[in-house]
Write a protein that holds these residues in place. Sequence first.
Motif, PDB file in Angstrom:
ATOM      1  N   PRO A 195      42.301   9.056  54.646  1.00 56.64           N
ATOM      2  CA  PRO A 195      43.495   9.783  55.081  1.00 56.64           C
ATOM      3  C   PRO A 195      43.097  10.910  56.011  1.00 56.64           C
ATOM      4  CG  PRO A 195      43.530   9.392  52.706  1.00 56.64           C
ATOM      5  CD  PRO A 195      42.203   8.977  53.189  1.00 56.64           C
ATOM      6  N   GLU A 196      43.952  11.193  56.959  1.00 62.45           N
ATOM      7  CA  GLU A 196      43.657  12.243  57.960  1.00 62.45           C
ATOM      8  C   GLU A 196      43.461  13.601  57.310  1.00 62.45           C
ATOM      9  OE1 GLU A 196      45.737  14.256  61.841  1.00 62.45           O
ATOM     10  OE2 GLU A 196      46.502  12.373  61.040  1.00 62.45           O
ATOM     11  N   GLY A 197      44.156  13.854  56.218  1.00 59.45           N
ATOM     12  CA  GLY A 197      44.013  15.164  55.548  1.00 59.45           C
ATOM     13  C   GLY A 197      42.640  15.346  54.946  1.00 59.45           C
ATOM     14  N   ASP A 198      42.098  14.231  54.388  1.00 58.60           N
ATOM     15  CA  ASP A 198      40.753  14.338  53.808  1.00 58.60           C
ATOM     16  C   ASP A 198      39.720  14.628  54.873  1.00 58.60           C
ATOM     17  OD1 ASP A 198      41.886  13.869  51.401  1.00 58.60           O
ATOM     18  OD2 ASP A 198      41.299  11.734  51.291  1.00 58.60           O
ATOM     19  N   ALA A 199      39.847  14.028  56.026  1.00 62.48           N
ATOM     20  CA  ALA A 199      38.884  14.262  57.116  1.00 62.48           C
ATOM     21  C   ALA A 199      38.931  15.720  57.572  1.00 62.48           C
ATOM     22  CB  ALA A 199      39.195  13.316  58.276  1.00 62.48           C
ATOM     23  N   ARG A 200      40.173  16.200  57.688  1.00 64.87           N
ATOM     24  CA  ARG A 200      40.301  17.601  58.127  1.00 64.87           C
ATOM     25  C   ARG A 200      39.677  18.541  57.103  1.00 64.87           C
ATOM     26  NH1 ARG A 200      45.331  17.679  58.454  1.00 64.87           N
ATOM     27  NH2 ARG A 200      45.481  16.984  60.625  1.00 64.87           N
ATOM     28  N   ALA A 201      39.875  18.256  55.838  1.00 67.01           N
ATOM     29  CA  ALA A 201      39.328  19.105  54.778  1.00 67.01           C
ATOM     30  C   ALA A 201      37.807  19.076  54.799  1.00 67.01           C
ATOM     31  CB  ALA A 201      39.852  18.647  53.415  1.00 67.01           C
ATOM     32  N   ALA A 202      37.249  17.898  55.063  1.00 65.85           N
ATOM     33  CA  ALA A 202      35.787  17.791  55.110  1.00 65.85           C
ATOM     34  C   ALA A 202      35.219  18.627  56.251  1.00 65.85           C
ATOM     35  CB  ALA A 202      35.372  16.323  55.240  1.00 65.85           C
ATOM     36  N   ARG A 214      32.652  21.801  56.085  1.00 70.10           N
ATOM     37  CA  ARG A 214      31.402  21.927  56.821  1.00 70.10           C
ATOM     38  C   ARG A 214      31.359  23.212  57.658  1.00 70.10           C
ATOM     39  NH1 ARG A 214      32.353  16.368  57.484  1.00 70.10           N
ATOM     40  NH2 ARG A 214      33.172  16.680  59.600  1.00 70.10           N
ATOM     41  N   ARG A 215      32.516  23.493  58.296  1.00 68.27           N
ATOM     42  CA  ARG A 215      32.560  24.740  59.089  1.00 68.27           C
ATOM     43  C   ARG A 215      32.333  25.974  58.202  1.00 68.27           C
ATOM     44  NH1 ARG A 215      37.455  22.508  61.361  1.00 68.27           N
ATOM     45  NH2 ARG A 215      37.009  21.517  63.390  1.00 68.27           N
ATOM     46  N   GLU A 216      32.975  25.937  57.021  1.00 64.91           N
ATOM     47  CA  GLU A 216      32.848  27.083  56.111  1.00 64.91           C
ATOM     48  C   GLU A 216      31.418  27.234  55.624  1.00 64.91           C
ATOM     49  OE1 GLU A 216      33.683  30.423  53.903  1.00 64.91           O
ATOM     50  OE2 GLU A 216      34.832  29.428  55.495  1.00 64.91           O
ATOM     51  N   ALA A 217      30.818  26.080  55.306  1.00 64.53           N
ATOM     52  CA  ALA A 217      29.428  26.128  54.858  1.00 64.53           C
ATOM     53  C   ALA A 217      28.525  26.668  55.951  1.00 64.53           C
ATOM     54  CB  ALA A 217      28.974  24.730  54.420  1.00 64.53           C
ATOM     55  N   ALA A 218      28.775  26.214  57.206  1.00 68.51           N
ATOM     56  CA  ALA A 218      27.978  26.707  58.342  1.00 68.51           C
ATOM     57  C   ALA A 218      28.197  28.204  58.551  1.00 68.51           C
ATOM     58  CB  ALA A 218      28.337  25.914  59.604  1.00 68.51           C
ATOM     59  N   ARG A 219      29.489  28.587  58.415  1.00 68.72           N
ATOM     60  CA  ARG A 219      29.807  30.008  58.603  1.00 68.72           C
ATOM     61  C   ARG A 219      29.093  30.863  57.558  1.00 68.72           C
ATOM     62  NH1 ARG A 219      32.674  33.890  56.723  1.00 68.72           N
ATOM     63  NH2 ARG A 219      33.455  32.617  55.009  1.00 68.72           N
ATOM     64  N   GLN A 220      29.080  30.379  56.290  1.00 68.71           N
ATOM     65  CA  GLN A 220      28.435  31.129  55.216  1.00 68.71           C
ATOM     66  C   GLN A 220      26.919  31.208  55.425  1.00 68.71           C
ATOM     67  OE1 GLN A 220      29.649  29.314  51.538  1.00 68.71           O
ATOM     68  NE2 GLN A 220      31.785  30.077  51.684  1.00 68.71           N
ATOM     69  N   ARG A 221      26.335  30.068  55.921  1.00 61.83           N
ATOM     70  CA  ARG A 221      24.889  30.102  56.198  1.00 61.83           C
ATOM     71  C   ARG A 221      24.583  31.119  57.310  1.00 61.83           C
ATOM     72  NH1 ARG A 221      25.461  24.476  55.593  1.00 61.83           N
ATOM     73  NH2 ARG A 221      25.510  24.183  57.868  1.00 61.83           N
ATOM     74  N   ALA A 222      25.430  31.126  58.325  1.00 59.86           N
ATOM     75  CA  ALA A 222      25.230  32.076  59.428  1.00 59.86           C
ATOM     76  C   ALA A 222      25.388  33.525  58.941  1.00 59.86           C
ATOM     77  CB  ALA A 222      26.211  31.776  60.560  1.00 59.86           C
ATOM     78  N   GLN A 223      26.372  33.712  58.062  1.00 56.96           N
ATOM     79  CA  GLN A 223      26.595  35.061  57.526  1.00 56.96           C
ATOM     80  C   GLN A 223      25.386  35.523  56.720  1.00 56.96           C
ATOM     81  OE1 GLN A 223      29.133  37.139  58.101  1.00 56.96           O
ATOM     82  NE2 GLN A 223      28.107  38.707  56.862  1.00 56.96           N
ATOM     83  N   ARG A 224      24.868  34.550  55.868  1.00 59.34           N
ATOM     84  CA  ARG A 224      23.685  34.921  55.071  1.00 59.34           C
ATOM     85  C   ARG A 224      22.494  35.231  55.972  1.00 59.34           C
ATOM     86  NH1 ARG A 224      25.655  30.764  51.634  1.00 59.34           N
ATOM     87  NH2 ARG A 224      24.226  29.249  52.616  1.00 59.34           N
ATOM     88  N   ALA A 225      22.353  34.463  57.045  1.00 57.38           N
ATOM     89  CA  ALA A 225      21.244  34.700  57.977  1.00 57.38           C
ATOM     90  C   ALA A 225      21.373  36.070  58.643  1.00 57.38           C
ATOM     91  CB  ALA A 225      21.199  33.583  59.033  1.00 57.38           C
ATOM     92  N   ARG A 226      22.641  36.375  59.058  1.00 59.00           N
ATOM     93  CA  ARG A 226      22.854  37.697  59.682  1.00 59.00           C
ATOM     94  C   ARG A 226      22.573  38.823  58.698  1.00 59.00           C
ATOM     95  NH1 ARG A 226      27.238  34.962  62.167  1.00 59.00           N
ATOM     96  NH2 ARG A 226      28.672  35.735  60.569  1.00 59.00           N
TER      97      ARG A 226
END
Length: 315
Positions: free
Chosen positions: A5-12, A16-28
Amino acid sequence: MTNRPEGDARAARNERREAARQRAQRARTQQKRRQRGVRLGLQIGLGVVLVAAATIVTLVLVDSVQPAGPGPANTSQGGITIGQDLKAVSTTGSPSPSATDGSGAVRITMYVDYLCPTCGQFEKANGDYIESLVDSGAATVDIHPIATLSNRSQGTKYSLRAANAAACVADRSPNQFFAVHQALFAEQPEQNTAGLTDAQLTKVVTGVDGLQQRSAILKCIQDQTYSKWVDERTSAVTGGEIPGSTLEEFPGVPLVLVNGQRYELTSPITNDDFRTFVVTAAGATEPTPTPTPSATPTATPTPSASSTPSATPSS
Protein backbone atom coordinates in the motif's frame (compact mmCIF):
# COMPACT_ATOMS: atom_id res chain seq x y z
CA MET A 1 2.88 -9.80 -7.58
CA THR A 2 1.34 -7.68 -4.94
CA ASN A 3 2.19 -4.01 -4.27
CA ARG A 4 2.59 -2.45 -0.82
CA PRO A 5 0.00 0.00 0.00
CA GLU A 6 1.17 3.52 -0.76
CA GLY A 7 0.80 4.52 2.90
CA ASP A 8 3.20 1.82 4.04
CA ALA A 9 5.85 2.97 1.57
CA ARG A 10 5.51 6.55 2.70
CA ALA A 11 5.83 5.49 6.34
CA ALA A 12 8.96 3.49 5.58
CA ARG A 13 10.54 6.45 3.85
CA ASN A 14 9.69 8.66 6.81
CA GLU A 15 11.23 6.18 9.21
CA ARG A 16 14.43 6.09 7.18
CA ARG A 17 14.57 9.88 7.03
CA GLU A 18 13.99 10.10 10.77
CA ALA A 19 16.64 7.52 11.47
CA ALA A 20 19.08 9.41 9.23
CA ARG A 21 18.15 12.68 10.89
CA GLN A 22 18.75 11.18 14.35
CA ARG A 23 22.12 9.75 13.27
CA ALA A 24 23.11 13.16 11.92
CA GLN A 25 21.95 14.83 15.13
CA ARG A 26 23.98 12.37 17.22
CA ALA A 27 27.01 13.00 15.02
CA ARG A 28 26.62 16.76 15.39
CA THR A 29 26.22 16.42 19.16
CA GLN A 30 29.33 14.26 19.41
CA GLN A 31 31.26 16.72 17.23
CA LYS A 32 30.19 19.62 19.41
CA ARG A 33 31.25 17.69 22.51
CA ARG A 34 34.63 16.98 20.99
CA GLN A 35 35.04 20.63 20.03
CA ARG A 36 34.05 21.77 23.54
CA GLY A 37 36.55 19.29 24.98
CA VAL A 38 39.30 20.62 22.74
CA ARG A 39 38.46 24.23 23.64
CA LEU A 40 38.33 23.38 27.34
CA GLY A 41 41.66 21.57 27.08
CA LEU A 42 43.22 24.54 25.32
CA GLN A 43 41.79 26.93 27.90
CA ILE A 44 43.05 24.81 30.77
CA GLY A 45 46.44 24.43 29.14
CA LEU A 46 46.67 28.14 28.42
CA GLY A 47 45.59 28.89 31.96
CA VAL A 48 48.31 26.64 33.34
CA VAL A 49 50.89 28.34 31.11
CA LEU A 50 49.71 31.80 32.16
CA VAL A 51 49.73 30.88 35.84
CA ALA A 52 53.21 29.42 35.50
CA ALA A 53 54.41 32.50 33.65
CA ALA A 54 52.86 34.79 36.24
CA THR A 55 54.51 32.78 39.01
CA ILE A 56 57.90 33.07 37.35
CA VAL A 57 57.48 36.82 36.83
CA THR A 58 56.37 37.24 40.42
CA LEU A 59 59.36 35.30 41.71
CA VAL A 60 61.71 37.37 39.55
CA LEU A 61 60.14 40.62 40.74
CA VAL A 62 60.19 39.54 44.36
CA ASP A 63 63.81 38.52 44.05
CA SER A 64 64.70 41.79 42.39
CA VAL A 65 63.15 43.90 45.15
CA GLN A 66 64.31 41.85 48.08
CA PRO A 67 66.13 44.03 50.59
CA ALA A 68 69.87 43.64 50.64
CA GLY A 69 69.73 42.49 54.23
CA PRO A 70 71.64 43.98 57.13
CA GLY A 71 74.80 45.80 56.25
CA PRO A 72 78.17 45.12 57.80
CA ALA A 73 78.58 45.61 61.50
CA ASN A 74 80.11 48.91 62.64
CA THR A 75 78.43 50.91 59.89
CA SER A 76 75.65 53.44 60.09
CA GLN A 77 73.67 54.24 56.92
CA GLY A 78 76.51 53.11 54.74
CA GLY A 79 79.47 54.64 56.54
CA ILE A 80 82.00 53.55 59.14
CA THR A 81 83.31 56.12 61.59
CA ILE A 82 87.02 56.09 62.41
CA GLY A 83 88.24 57.95 65.47
CA GLN A 84 91.27 58.39 67.70
CA ASP A 85 94.08 55.87 67.19
CA LEU A 86 92.39 55.08 63.85
CA LYS A 87 89.93 52.76 65.58
CA ALA A 88 86.31 52.32 64.56
CA VAL A 89 83.83 54.04 66.85
CA SER A 90 80.22 53.14 67.53
CA THR A 91 77.68 55.08 65.52
CA THR A 92 73.94 55.41 65.99
CA GLY A 93 71.81 56.95 63.28
CA SER A 94 73.14 59.19 60.54
CA PRO A 95 75.80 61.79 61.29
CA SER A 96 74.57 65.28 61.94
CA PRO A 97 75.39 67.59 59.05
CA SER A 98 76.32 70.32 61.50
CA ALA A 99 79.32 69.18 63.42
CA THR A 100 80.72 66.70 65.81
CA ASP A 101 80.08 63.65 67.90
CA GLY A 102 80.17 65.66 71.12
CA SER A 103 83.90 65.22 71.71
CA GLY A 104 84.88 68.50 70.10
CA ALA A 105 86.43 66.71 67.15
CA VAL A 106 85.91 67.94 63.62
CA ARG A 107 83.80 65.53 61.59
CA ILE A 108 85.00 64.66 58.10
CA THR A 109 82.67 62.68 55.85
CA MET A 110 83.80 61.09 52.61
CA TYR A 111 81.93 59.25 49.85
CA VAL A 112 84.44 57.39 47.71
CA ASP A 113 84.65 54.90 44.86
CA TYR A 114 87.86 52.88 44.88
CA LEU A 115 88.08 53.08 41.08
CA CYS A 116 87.51 56.84 40.91
CA PRO A 117 90.75 58.57 39.77
CA THR A 118 89.80 61.88 41.42
CA CYS A 119 89.19 60.03 44.67
CA GLY A 120 92.70 58.62 44.32
CA GLN A 121 94.12 62.09 43.73
CA PHE A 122 92.35 63.43 46.81
CA GLU A 123 93.68 60.53 48.88
CA LYS A 124 97.23 61.09 47.62
CA ALA A 125 97.10 64.80 48.50
CA ASN A 126 95.22 64.60 51.79
CA GLY A 127 95.26 61.03 53.11
CA ASP A 128 98.21 61.52 55.45
CA TYR A 129 96.77 64.79 56.73
CA ILE A 130 93.39 63.22 57.49
CA GLU A 131 95.16 60.28 59.12
CA SER A 132 97.07 62.62 61.47
CA LEU A 133 93.91 64.49 62.43
CA VAL A 134 91.97 61.32 63.15
CA ASP A 135 94.80 59.47 64.86
CA SER A 136 95.24 62.35 67.31
CA GLY A 137 91.55 62.63 68.11
CA ALA A 138 91.30 66.08 66.52
CA ALA A 139 88.84 64.71 63.95
CA THR A 140 86.73 61.71 63.10
CA VAL A 141 86.16 60.51 59.55
CA ASP A 142 83.05 58.80 58.21
CA ILE A 143 83.96 56.76 55.14
CA HIS A 144 81.18 55.63 52.78
CA PRO A 145 82.41 53.19 50.11
CA ILE A 146 80.04 53.25 47.14
CA ALA A 147 80.17 51.89 43.59
CA THR A 148 79.31 54.55 41.04
CA LEU A 149 81.78 53.28 38.42
CA SER A 150 80.90 49.59 38.25
CA ASN A 151 80.44 49.90 34.48
CA ARG A 152 83.95 51.31 34.00
CA SER A 153 85.98 48.13 34.45
CA GLN A 154 85.35 46.04 31.34
CA GLY A 155 82.48 44.16 32.93
CA THR A 156 84.30 43.02 36.09
CA LYS A 157 82.44 45.49 38.35
CA TYR A 158 85.63 46.38 40.17
CA SER A 159 84.02 49.31 42.01
CA LEU A 160 81.39 47.01 43.46
CA ARG A 161 83.89 44.30 44.36
CA ALA A 162 86.27 46.76 46.03
CA ALA A 163 83.48 48.41 48.02
CA ASN A 164 82.27 44.96 49.07
CA ALA A 165 85.80 44.10 50.25
CA ALA A 166 85.88 47.29 52.32
CA ALA A 167 82.49 46.35 53.80
CA CYS A 168 83.85 42.91 54.70
CA VAL A 169 86.65 44.57 56.67
CA ALA A 170 84.21 46.94 58.38
CA ASP A 171 82.26 43.90 59.51
CA ARG A 172 85.12 41.65 60.61
CA SER A 173 88.13 43.84 61.36
CA PRO A 174 86.90 47.41 61.78
CA ASN A 175 90.00 48.76 63.51
CA GLN A 176 91.99 47.99 60.35
CA PHE A 177 89.44 49.63 58.05
CA PHE A 178 91.33 52.88 57.63
CA ALA A 179 94.53 51.03 56.69
CA VAL A 180 92.60 48.90 54.17
CA HIS A 181 90.99 52.06 52.77
CA GLN A 182 94.48 53.50 52.21
CA ALA A 183 95.74 50.24 50.71
CA LEU A 184 92.90 50.09 48.19
CA PHE A 185 93.85 53.54 46.93
CA ALA A 186 97.56 52.73 46.99
CA GLU A 187 96.86 49.82 44.61
CA GLN A 188 94.11 51.57 42.67
CA PRO A 189 93.78 50.30 39.07
CA GLU A 190 93.15 52.67 36.20
CA GLN A 191 89.59 53.40 35.20
CA ASN A 192 88.34 51.51 32.13
CA THR A 193 90.66 48.58 32.83
CA ALA A 194 89.52 45.25 34.24
CA GLY A 195 90.80 46.29 37.66
CA LEU A 196 92.20 43.87 40.18
CA THR A 197 91.09 40.25 40.17
CA ASP A 198 89.43 38.89 43.31
CA ALA A 199 92.71 37.16 44.15
CA GLN A 200 94.65 40.42 43.80
CA LEU A 201 92.00 42.34 45.74
CA THR A 202 92.16 39.77 48.53
CA LYS A 203 95.95 40.04 48.60
CA VAL A 204 95.75 43.82 49.04
CA VAL A 205 93.22 43.56 51.85
CA THR A 206 94.80 40.69 53.75
CA GLY A 207 98.23 42.28 53.38
CA VAL A 208 97.29 44.92 55.96
CA ASP A 209 99.02 44.43 59.30
CA GLY A 210 96.82 43.41 62.21
CA LEU A 211 93.88 42.29 60.08
CA GLN A 212 91.50 40.12 62.09
CA GLN A 213 89.38 37.15 60.97
CA ARG A 214 91.25 36.76 57.69
CA SER A 215 89.47 33.58 56.61
CA ALA A 216 86.05 35.17 57.19
CA ILE A 217 87.08 38.24 55.20
CA LEU A 218 88.43 36.04 52.41
CA LYS A 219 85.09 34.19 52.17
CA CYS A 220 83.18 37.49 52.35
CA ILE A 221 85.15 38.83 49.38
CA GLN A 222 84.74 35.64 47.37
CA ASP A 223 80.99 35.44 48.07
CA GLN A 224 80.49 39.19 47.57
CA THR A 225 78.47 39.08 50.76
CA TYR A 226 77.72 42.81 50.80
CA SER A 227 77.44 43.50 47.08
CA LYS A 228 73.65 43.96 47.24
CA TRP A 229 74.07 46.19 50.25
CA VAL A 230 76.65 48.30 48.37
CA ASP A 231 74.27 48.53 45.39
CA GLU A 232 71.45 49.61 47.69
CA ARG A 233 73.56 52.26 49.41
CA THR A 234 74.91 53.52 46.07
CA SER A 235 71.39 53.90 44.69
CA ALA A 236 70.27 55.71 47.84
CA VAL A 237 73.21 58.12 47.81
CA THR A 238 73.05 58.90 44.10
CA GLY A 239 69.31 59.35 44.53
CA GLY A 240 69.89 62.16 47.02
CA GLU A 241 69.89 60.37 50.39
CA ILE A 242 73.25 61.60 51.66
CA PRO A 243 73.80 61.12 55.41
CA GLY A 244 75.99 63.80 56.96
CA SER A 245 74.89 66.38 54.41
CA THR A 246 72.08 68.79 53.64
CA LEU A 247 72.65 68.27 49.90
CA GLU A 248 69.59 67.23 47.93
CA GLU A 249 71.53 66.01 44.88
CA PHE A 250 74.65 63.89 44.80
CA PRO A 251 77.45 65.80 43.02
CA GLY A 252 79.59 62.72 42.35
CA VAL A 253 82.67 61.17 43.88
CA PRO A 254 84.62 62.09 45.78
CA LEU A 255 82.19 63.94 47.99
CA VAL A 256 84.04 65.37 51.01
CA LEU A 257 82.34 67.26 53.82
CA VAL A 258 83.78 68.88 56.93
CA ASN A 259 81.22 69.45 59.68
CA GLY A 260 78.56 69.09 57.01
CA GLN A 261 80.07 71.67 54.66
CA ARG A 262 80.97 70.47 51.18
CA TYR A 263 84.58 70.82 50.12
CA GLU A 264 84.81 72.07 46.53
CA LEU A 265 87.65 70.23 44.84
CA THR A 266 90.42 72.31 43.32
CA SER A 267 92.42 71.54 40.22
CA PRO A 268 94.99 70.41 41.00
CA ILE A 269 93.91 68.99 44.35
CA THR A 270 96.26 70.29 47.04
CA ASN A 271 96.69 69.68 50.74
CA ASP A 272 97.12 73.41 51.44
CA ASP A 273 93.68 74.16 50.06
CA PHE A 274 92.03 71.36 52.02
CA ARG A 275 93.81 72.39 55.25
CA THR A 276 92.45 75.90 54.84
CA PHE A 277 88.96 74.54 54.33
CA VAL A 278 89.19 72.33 57.43
CA VAL A 279 90.32 75.28 59.57
CA THR A 280 87.50 77.45 58.22
CA ALA A 281 84.84 74.75 58.70
CA ALA A 282 86.10 73.98 62.21
CA GLY A 283 86.14 77.65 63.17
CA ALA A 284 82.62 78.11 61.89
CA THR A 285 81.35 75.79 64.63
CA GLU A 286 83.17 77.49 67.49
CA PRO A 287 81.17 79.93 69.68
CA THR A 288 84.32 81.63 70.99
CA PRO A 289 87.64 82.68 69.45
CA THR A 290 89.50 80.01 71.38
CA PRO A 291 91.70 77.59 69.40
CA THR A 292 89.58 75.25 67.32
CA PRO A 293 88.89 71.78 68.74
CA SER A 294 90.40 70.17 65.68
CA ALA A 295 93.96 70.76 66.81
CA THR A 296 96.27 68.06 65.67
CA PRO A 297 99.13 66.75 67.77
CA THR A 298 102.50 68.35 67.31
CA ALA A 299 105.80 67.34 68.76
CA THR A 300 105.65 70.35 71.10
CA PRO A 301 102.15 71.74 71.77
CA THR A 302 101.98 75.51 71.41
CA PRO A 303 99.52 77.87 73.06
CA SER A 304 98.96 79.89 69.89
CA ALA A 305 96.19 79.67 67.34
CA SER A 306 98.50 77.53 65.24
CA SER A 307 97.05 74.57 67.11
CA THR A 308 94.37 74.39 64.41
CA PRO A 309 94.44 71.47 61.97
CA SER A 310 96.58 73.47 59.58
CA ALA A 311 99.47 73.20 62.02
CA THR A 312 99.75 69.45 61.50
CA PRO A 313 103.30 68.59 60.54
CA SER A 314 103.50 67.33 57.03
CA SER A 315 104.39 63.69 56.70
